[in-house]
Scaffold this motif. Structure first.
Motif, PDB file in Angstrom:
ATOM      1  N   PRO A 259      14.411  -3.357  -2.951  1.00 39.97           N
ATOM      2  CA  PRO A 259      13.464  -2.266  -2.674  1.00 39.97           C
ATOM      3  C   PRO A 259      12.471  -2.025  -3.806  1.00 39.97           C
ATOM      4  N   GLN A 260      12.791  -2.475  -5.022  1.00 38.98           N
ATOM      5  CA  GLN A 260      11.895  -2.266  -6.157  1.00 38.98           C
ATOM      6  C   GLN A 260      10.852  -3.366  -6.295  1.00 38.98           C
ATOM      7  N   ALA A 261      10.934  -4.413  -5.463  1.00 40.04           N
ATOM      8  CA  ALA A 261      10.012  -5.541  -5.600  1.00 40.04           C
ATOM      9  C   ALA A 261       8.543  -5.154  -5.399  1.00 40.04           C
ATOM     10  N   PRO A 262       8.197  -4.343  -4.387  1.00 42.90           N
ATOM     11  CA  PRO A 262       6.781  -3.950  -4.255  1.00 42.90           C
ATOM     12  C   PRO A 262       6.256  -3.229  -5.498  1.00 42.90           C
ATOM     13  N   ALA A 263       7.066  -2.344  -6.072  1.00 42.30           N
ATOM     14  CA  ALA A 263       6.644  -1.641  -7.287  1.00 42.30           C
ATOM     15  C   ALA A 263       6.481  -2.624  -8.440  1.00 42.30           C
TER      16      ALA A 263
ATOM     17  N   GLY B 141       1.260   7.394  -6.554  1.00 42.34           N
ATOM     18  CA  GLY B 141       0.126   8.279  -6.756  1.00 42.34           C
ATOM     19  C   GLY B 141      -1.204   7.560  -6.833  1.00 42.34           C
ATOM     20  N   LEU B 142      -1.223   6.291  -6.454  1.00 41.20           N
ATOM     21  CA  LEU B 142      -2.462   5.516  -6.468  1.00 41.20           C
ATOM     22  C   LEU B 142      -3.191   5.628  -5.140  1.00 41.20           C
TER      23      LEU B 142
ATOM     24  N   GLU C 185     -15.702   3.699  -3.222  1.00 37.56           N
ATOM     25  CA  GLU C 185     -15.040   4.657  -2.321  1.00 37.56           C
ATOM     26  C   GLU C 185     -13.821   5.306  -2.956  1.00 37.56           C
ATOM     27  N   GLY C 186     -13.512   4.934  -4.209  1.00 34.56           N
ATOM     28  CA  GLY C 186     -12.442   5.605  -4.928  1.00 34.56           C
ATOM     29  C   GLY C 186     -11.125   4.863  -5.022  1.00 34.56           C
ATOM     30  N   ALA C 187     -11.066   3.630  -4.540  1.00 33.63           N
ATOM     31  CA  ALA C 187      -9.820   2.874  -4.651  1.00 33.63           C
ATOM     32  C   ALA C 187      -9.523   2.575  -6.114  1.00 33.63           C
TER      33      ALA C 187
ATOM     34  N   ALA D  81       0.828  -1.209   0.000  1.00 32.44           N
ATOM     35  CA  ALA D  81       0.000   0.000   0.000  1.00 32.44           C
ATOM     36  C   ALA D  81       0.862   1.259   0.000  1.00 32.44           C
ATOM     37  N   ARG D  82       1.947   1.233   0.762  1.00 35.22           N
ATOM     38  CA  ARG D  82       2.852   2.396   0.775  1.00 35.22           C
ATOM     39  C   ARG D  82       3.479   2.594  -0.603  1.00 35.22           C
ATOM     40  N   ALA D  83       3.845   1.483  -1.246  1.00 36.04           N
ATOM     41  CA  ALA D  83       4.406   1.588  -2.601  1.00 36.04           C
ATOM     42  C   ALA D  83       3.367   2.122  -3.584  1.00 36.04           C
ATOM     43  N   ALA D  84       2.110   1.724  -3.407  1.00 34.40           N
ATOM     44  CA  ALA D  84       1.039   2.219  -4.277  1.00 34.40           C
ATOM     45  C   ALA D  84       0.850   3.719  -4.103  1.00 34.40           C
ATOM     46  N   LYS D  85       0.854   4.156  -2.866  1.00 40.52           N
ATOM     47  CA  LYS D  85       0.696   5.598  -2.620  1.00 40.52           C
ATOM     48  C   LYS D  85       1.869   6.390  -3.189  1.00 40.52           C
ATOM     49  N   ALA D  86       3.065   5.795  -3.149  1.00 43.98           N
ATOM     50  CA  ALA D  86       4.237   6.463  -3.719  1.00 43.98           C
ATOM     51  C   ALA D  86       4.094   6.623  -5.229  1.00 43.98           C
TER      52      ALA D  86
END
Length: 346
Positions: free
Chosen positions: A321-325, A75-76, A134-136, A68-73
């Motif tokens: 560190p790039q695995a979540p992305a 812009g999602l 809800e906008g997800a 979720a943190r990677a998604a927010k990074a």
């Protein structure tokens, strides 16, 4: 789901596991059939499922939080989907950390809701629809790999390298949720957590099948002020010994570890005993973030216990560190491809 797994599940298969083999066989047939179900609801946004092979914790919730943190990074706006295990609400609900308690929505959804939009629902399709409303714009399922209700664009299966899949038998003779061969067909990547070797065979099997293998470790966010201190630790999680190892890694001296079943809500007597024993022995109280959310606003002296606890918060640290992305990008690509396919058929 079983909240208090029998200890024999996590040792070499013995007479108990073998005597339950006919029931495990039937369970596996049903679970495998469900996973192979062709008709699934396809949400209009990417769906990432964070699951595991077995009943019990392997680090799914910390992994979901990291994604979720990677998604927010990127812009999602991520949205978590959970069944709300351990909570009493049986209607589709947006979790409000200022209003709901663990007895309402479950402990893990409260942790998830601190990070991003979270919906609990016993019906995953209804939950996904509510998240989209809800906008997800990306759904992260905490568990649900074996449910086969939703189209999953990327399935990441987390495995603890200390426990692996226990005795390897299916429920009820062991902790495995569905035949491993069938689960392998439906996953996209394995995330091996820790530095044990109990998962080595499965990792090799996944690699031979062309599945991605990622590596991570659960790491404390800070030392929680416990370095060099003698503590009375308590934890209602799937593997309390994992908590003890975390404390010892922080330099704490674990004078006593008091384990409780996963998702357990402490009784008044258990709360009183923890407070009294810590005072009597001159020990600091230490617990997990999941246990604290179950205590907050509870009955009896629960708030007093919560206020005295040193809380050890952990996060899933990927070696790459790039695995979540990468996980998110693959899910987005898969969603785009299936939506184009859907339009071409329309």
């Amino acid at each position: 789901m079983v909240s208090d797994a029998p200890p024999f599940w996590w040792t070499k298969a013995d007479w108990r596991a073998w005597s339950l083999l006919p029931f495990s066989f039937l369970y596996g047939r049903v679970a495998g059939w469900r996973m192979g179900r062709k008709r699934r609801h396809a949400p209009p946004v990417p769906v990432v499922c964070v699951g595991n092979f077995t009943v019990g914790g392997a680090g799914k919730t910390p992994t979901a939080l990291t994604l979720a943190r990677a998604a927010k990074a990127k812009g999602l706006k991520p949205g978590f989907l959970s069944r709300g295990y351990g909570g009493s609400l049986d209607v589709t609900t947006v979790v409000d950390v200022h209003h709901h308690r663990a007895t309402d929505v479950g402990d893990e959804p409260l942790l998830l809701a601190q990070e991003a939009l979270t919906v609990i629902s016993r019906r995953r399709v209804a939950g996904a629809e509510r998240l989209v409303k809800e906008g997800a714009d990306i759904i992260i399922m905490d568990d649900g790999f074996q449910s086969a209700r939703l189209t999953v664009d990327f399935a990441l299966v987390v495995i603890d390298t200390m426990r692996g899949i226990g005795n390897g038998h299916l429920v009820p003779g062991g902790p495995v949720r569905a035949p491993i061969a069938i689960q392998m067909r439906h996953l996209d990547a394995i995330l091996k957590v820790g530095n044990g070797n109990a998962a080595d065979r499965l990792v090799r099997q996944a690699a031979r099948a062309g599945k991605a293998v990622m590596v991570a470790a659960l790491k404390p966010k800070d030392d929680a002020g416990l370095a060099g201190k003698r503590v009375l630790a308590f934890a209602g999680i799937a593997d309390p010994m994992k908590f003890q190892r975390t404390l010892e890694g922080l330099g704490a001296v674990v004078a006593e570890l008091r384990p409780f079943p996963d998702h357990h809500h402490l009784t008044d007597d258990e709360v009183d005993a923890l407070l009294a024993d810590a005072d009597k022995q001159g020990l600091l109280l230490a617990t997990t973030a999941k246990d604290i959310v179950r205590l907050s606003g509870g009955h009896g002296r629960s708030d007093e216990l919560a206020s005295r606890c040193h809380v050890v918060e952990v996060e899933m640290a990927f070696d790459d560190p790039q695995a979540p992305a990468y996980v998110l990008d693959r899910a987005i690509e898969a969603c785009r491809a299936r939506r184009l396919k859907e339009k071409s058929k329309a």
